[in-house]
Design an enzyme around this catalytic site. Structure first.
Site, PDB file in Angstrom:
ATOM      1  N   LYS A   1      41.617 -89.102  10.068  1.00 18.26           N
ATOM      2  CA  LYS A   1      42.472 -88.249   9.236  1.00 18.26           C
ATOM      3  C   LYS A   1      43.371 -89.126   8.373  1.00 18.26           C
ATOM      4  O   LYS A   1      44.033 -90.025   8.873  1.00 18.26           O
ATOM      5  CB  LYS A   1      43.307 -87.323  10.116  1.00 18.26           C
ATOM      6  CG  LYS A   1      44.267 -86.421   9.348  1.00 18.26           C
ATOM      7  CD  LYS A   1      45.092 -85.561  10.292  1.00 18.26           C
ATOM      8  CE  LYS A   1      46.214 -84.827   9.560  1.00 18.26           C
ATOM      9  NZ  LYS A   1      47.072 -84.056  10.479  1.00 18.26           N
TER      10      LYS A   1
ATOM     11  N   ASP B   1      52.639 -85.552   4.921  1.00 18.85           N
ATOM     12  CA  ASP B   1      52.415 -84.126   5.141  1.00 18.85           C
ATOM     13  C   ASP B   1      53.745 -83.386   5.206  1.00 18.85           C
ATOM     14  O   ASP B   1      54.460 -83.470   6.198  1.00 18.85           O
ATOM     15  CB  ASP B   1      51.629 -83.915   6.445  1.00 18.85           C
ATOM     16  CG  ASP B   1      51.445 -82.440   6.772  1.00 18.85           C
ATOM     17  OD1 ASP B   1      51.502 -81.613   5.839  1.00 18.85           O
ATOM     18  OD2 ASP B   1      51.258 -82.123   7.958  1.00 18.85           O
TER      19      ASP B   1
ATOM     20  N   LYS C   1      57.419 -77.706   6.706  1.00 20.46           N
ATOM     21  CA  LYS C   1      57.969 -78.124   7.989  1.00 20.46           C
ATOM     22  C   LYS C   1      59.494 -78.081   7.941  1.00 20.46           C
ATOM     23  O   LYS C   1      60.087 -78.231   6.869  1.00 20.46           O
ATOM     24  CB  LYS C   1      57.529 -79.558   8.311  1.00 20.46           C
ATOM     25  CG  LYS C   1      56.040 -79.755   8.491  1.00 20.46           C
ATOM     26  CD  LYS C   1      55.733 -81.224   8.734  1.00 20.46           C
ATOM     27  CE  LYS C   1      54.234 -81.454   8.856  1.00 20.46           C
ATOM     28  NZ  LYS C   1      53.677 -80.895  10.101  1.00 20.46           N
TER      29      LYS C   1
ATOM     30  N   ASP D   1      51.078 -89.285   9.597  1.00 24.71           N
ATOM     31  CA  ASP D   1      49.964 -88.346   9.687  1.00 24.71           C
ATOM     32  C   ASP D   1      48.636 -88.964   9.263  1.00 24.71           C
ATOM     33  O   ASP D   1      47.597 -88.321   9.375  1.00 24.71           O
ATOM     34  CB  ASP D   1      50.260 -87.093   8.852  1.00 24.71           C
ATOM     35  CG  ASP D   1      49.697 -85.832   9.473  1.00 24.71           C
ATOM     36  OD1 ASP D   1      49.410 -85.842  10.680  1.00 24.71           O
ATOM     37  OD2 ASP D   1      49.520 -84.827   8.755  1.00 24.71           O
TER      38      ASP D   1
ATOM     39  N   ASP E   1      50.037 -75.868   6.710  1.00 26.12           N
ATOM     40  CA  ASP E   1      50.382 -77.018   7.538  1.00 26.12           C
ATOM     41  C   ASP E   1      49.272 -77.357   8.530  1.00 26.12           C
ATOM     42  O   ASP E   1      49.383 -78.302   9.293  1.00 26.12           O
ATOM     43  CB  ASP E   1      51.702 -76.759   8.277  1.00 26.12           C
ATOM     44  CG  ASP E   1      52.295 -78.034   8.873  1.00 26.12           C
ATOM     45  OD1 ASP E   1      51.965 -79.127   8.364  1.00 26.12           O
ATOM     46  OD2 ASP E   1      53.078 -77.943   9.829  1.00 26.12           O
TER      47      ASP E   1
ATOM     48  N   GLU F   1      46.427 -78.603   7.644  1.00 24.79           N
ATOM     49  CA  GLU F   1      45.683 -79.186   6.523  1.00 24.79           C
ATOM     50  C   GLU F   1      44.728 -80.294   6.937  1.00 24.79           C
ATOM     51  O   GLU F   1      43.715 -80.516   6.284  1.00 24.79           O
ATOM     52  CB  GLU F   1      46.663 -79.713   5.472  1.00 24.79           C
ATOM     53  CG  GLU F   1      47.229 -81.101   5.711  1.00 24.79           C
ATOM     54  CD  GLU F   1      47.997 -81.248   7.024  1.00 24.79           C
ATOM     55  OE1 GLU F   1      47.906 -82.324   7.639  1.00 24.79           O
ATOM     56  OE2 GLU F   1      48.688 -80.302   7.439  1.00 24.79           O
TER      57      GLU F   1
ATOM     58  N   ARG G   1      42.646 -80.587   9.354  1.00 23.25           N
ATOM     59  CA  ARG G   1      41.299 -80.098   9.679  1.00 23.25           C
ATOM     60  C   ARG G   1      40.502 -79.752   8.420  1.00 23.25           C
ATOM     61  O   ARG G   1      39.272 -79.811   8.425  1.00 23.25           O
ATOM     62  CB  ARG G   1      41.399 -78.904  10.626  1.00 23.25           C
ATOM     63  CG  ARG G   1      42.030 -77.669  10.053  1.00 23.25           C
ATOM     64  CD  ARG G   1      42.568 -76.730  11.112  1.00 23.25           C
ATOM     65  NE  ARG G   1      43.755 -77.268  11.763  1.00 23.25           N
ATOM     66  CZ  ARG G   1      44.395 -76.665  12.763  1.00 23.25           C
ATOM     67  NH1 ARG G   1      43.968 -75.500  13.224  1.00 23.25           N
ATOM     68  NH2 ARG G   1      45.456 -77.216  13.309  1.00 23.25           N
TER      69      ARG G   1
END
Length: 485
Positions: free
Chosen positions: A247, A252, A259, A270, A329, A331, A333
């Site tokens: 990933k 993010d 968030k 992230d 959020d 995202e 995946r």
């Protein structure tokens, strides 16, 4: 620090178990410390007798003999490394005995790893460094008939450590520096000289490939997304290939499902999955493993702008499946969906592992001790577990029943990008399963293990590099010809 085979050094390290009564030297000192319970030989406990008039000896506790493991050795020698640094020792020596039930080569590798781990610090942005390694040479006095094997092991652990430290450095970089393009540049700089083929696709090529899910996440950022492909062709006589997918969210914000502010400060982390696979590729290439491995990273930022994707959107994917976006959020995946499909269909990998800081739910379930795992193939999962055990990076497999799969079935699109609050780690993993084309696959959720607010054992505060060793061991020992199930 150079780890050398032989004798030498200013300071001698004596290894002591809790049940040890007699030493070959410094018996009087040991009796004195033991009688007064100053030194109990607990695992990782140290007592230093270093001074102009001292014996220049360090006692290193190993705990109870029957509980000795490679992991406890790593931790004990990490503590020793810090102690040597504290006293500004420049060289030291330890005699390494054969421990019952432990491979001698792996014993020395664990010792070397612990020592080398003690030197890591990310202090790039400090005006003055706090960690100042002093040890130039550490000598392992090993069994004569094991020297060749131990030397092989020391070279290998040096290669692995380089990969771990690279991963940590990449992950620890703030987002203002570590943009998608910068990540691609670093991957090329680190891997190309080692013989890894690195190819980078920009937005135009990503769009041409139909990576609509990946592109949707990237739209909110002014920084162009980068699709990074890194290939190590270590066995040209074989067509078998292992894919490592990381990933790559270099930042993010949560997008429109924003968030809370306190949750944003560490969101540069992230992209830990991408740092891990790049680090693993460095270790694999430096060790010249006789395997074919491809690493893939879909790198972008998840931000807010007039072009950003929104809750309620229905987006496409390279696989042709449509996705209802219920939460922007969730995202990671979405970017991984296209990366996994690319690994399965374009790279035609025989097995796939993805590594991702995917869910906060995994932190709630397993904390920072275990990495969560989901799989579609138990045989491959066993290989990953074996690799993780060897690495000292524990993995816990979560269930993957059809009842969980039902939670991500869409109503206006084929899939939903979230399955609700319950079983969030499982449903996120099973969402990814939809894009691997039935190739044997394991998903590793490193949300809890990739970053620590405070150091523990030999893992530092900040990025840990956890899973680099697991992926390296997997690549080294992987049997890519198991049946697809």
């Amino acid at each position: 620090m150079k780890i050398l085979i032989g004798k030498g050094g200013q300071v001698e390290v004596l290894l002591i178990f809790k049940e040890t009564e007699q030493l070959d030297k410094s018996q009087e000192l040991y009796d004195y410390l033991k009688e007064r319970e100053i030194f109990k030989a607990a695992s990782g406990e140290v007592y230093s007798d270093i001074s102009p008039k001292g014996n220049n000896i360090i006692l290193l506790g190993l705990g109870e003999k029957e509980k000795l493991t490679l992991e406890s050795l790593r931790k004990a020698f990490y503590t020793l490394g810090k102690e040597l640094m504290k006293y500004k020792v420049e060289s030291a020596e330890v005699e390494v005995p054969k421990f019952e039930n432990l491979c001698y080569k792996e014993t020395n590798m664990a010792i070397a790893e612990g020592l080398l781990q003690s030197e890591y610090a990310f202090e790039k942005y400090l005006s003055e460094q706090k960690t100042k390694p002093t040890v130039k040479e550490f000598f392992l006095n090993v069994l004569e008939d094991k020297k060749d094997k131990v030397e092989e092991g020391i070279e290998e652990i040096n290669n692995i450590i380089e990969g771990i430290f690279l991963a940590r450095d990449l992950i620890n970089e703030p987002a203002i520096v570590m943009t998608p393009k910068e990540l691609a540049i670093r991957a090329k700089e680190e891997l190309s000289p080692l013989g890894v083929e690195v190819e980078v696709f920009g937005e135009e090529k990503i769009e041409e490939l139909g990576m609509k899910s990946f592109l949707a996440v990237s739209k909110g950022s002014a920084n162009e997304p980068q699709f990074i492909i890194m290939k190590w062709n270590g066995n040209k006589a074989s067509k078998e290939k292992l894919a490592l997918v990381g990933k790559g969210l270099t930042y993010d914000s949560g997008g429109y499902s924003i968030k809370p502010s306190e949750g944003m400060a560490t969101m540069y982390v992230d992209m830990a999955g991408s740092g891990v696979v790049i680090g693993a590729m460095k270790s694999i290439a430096k060790s010249k493993l006789n395997k074919n491995v491809v690493a893939i990273v879909a790198a972008c930022e998840n931000l807010i702008s007039g072009e950003a994707y929104k809750p309620g959107d229905i987006i496409g994917s390279m696989a042709g499946k449509t996705i209802e976006v219920l939460n922007t959020d969730a995202e990671g995946r979405l970017t991984l969906a296209d990366a996994l499909y690319y690994a399965a269909t374009i790279e035609k990998a025989d097995k796939i592992v993805d590594v991702a800081t995917l869910t906060g739910a995994c932190i709630i379930a397993l904390g920072s001790i275990y990495t969560g795992a989901i799989t579609n193939n138990e045989e491959f999962m066993s290989e990953v577990e074996k690799a993780s055990k060897k690495a000292g990076e524990p993995v816990w497999q979560l269930p993957s029943n059809d009842e969980y799969r039902d939670l991500i079935k869409g109503t206006t699109g084929d899939l939903k990008n979230v399955g609700g609050r319950q079983a969030g780690t499982i449903t996120a993993g099973l969402f990814l399963e939809e894009f691997v084309n039935d190739i044997p696959w394991v998903h590793l959720d490193i949300a809890g293990t990739s970053y620590l607010p405070a150091g523990t054992g030999y893992l530092p505060k900040g990025a840990t590099g956890v899973s680099v060793k697991t992926l390296y061991n997997l690549a080294k020992d992987c049997n890519c010809s198991c049946e697809h199930k």
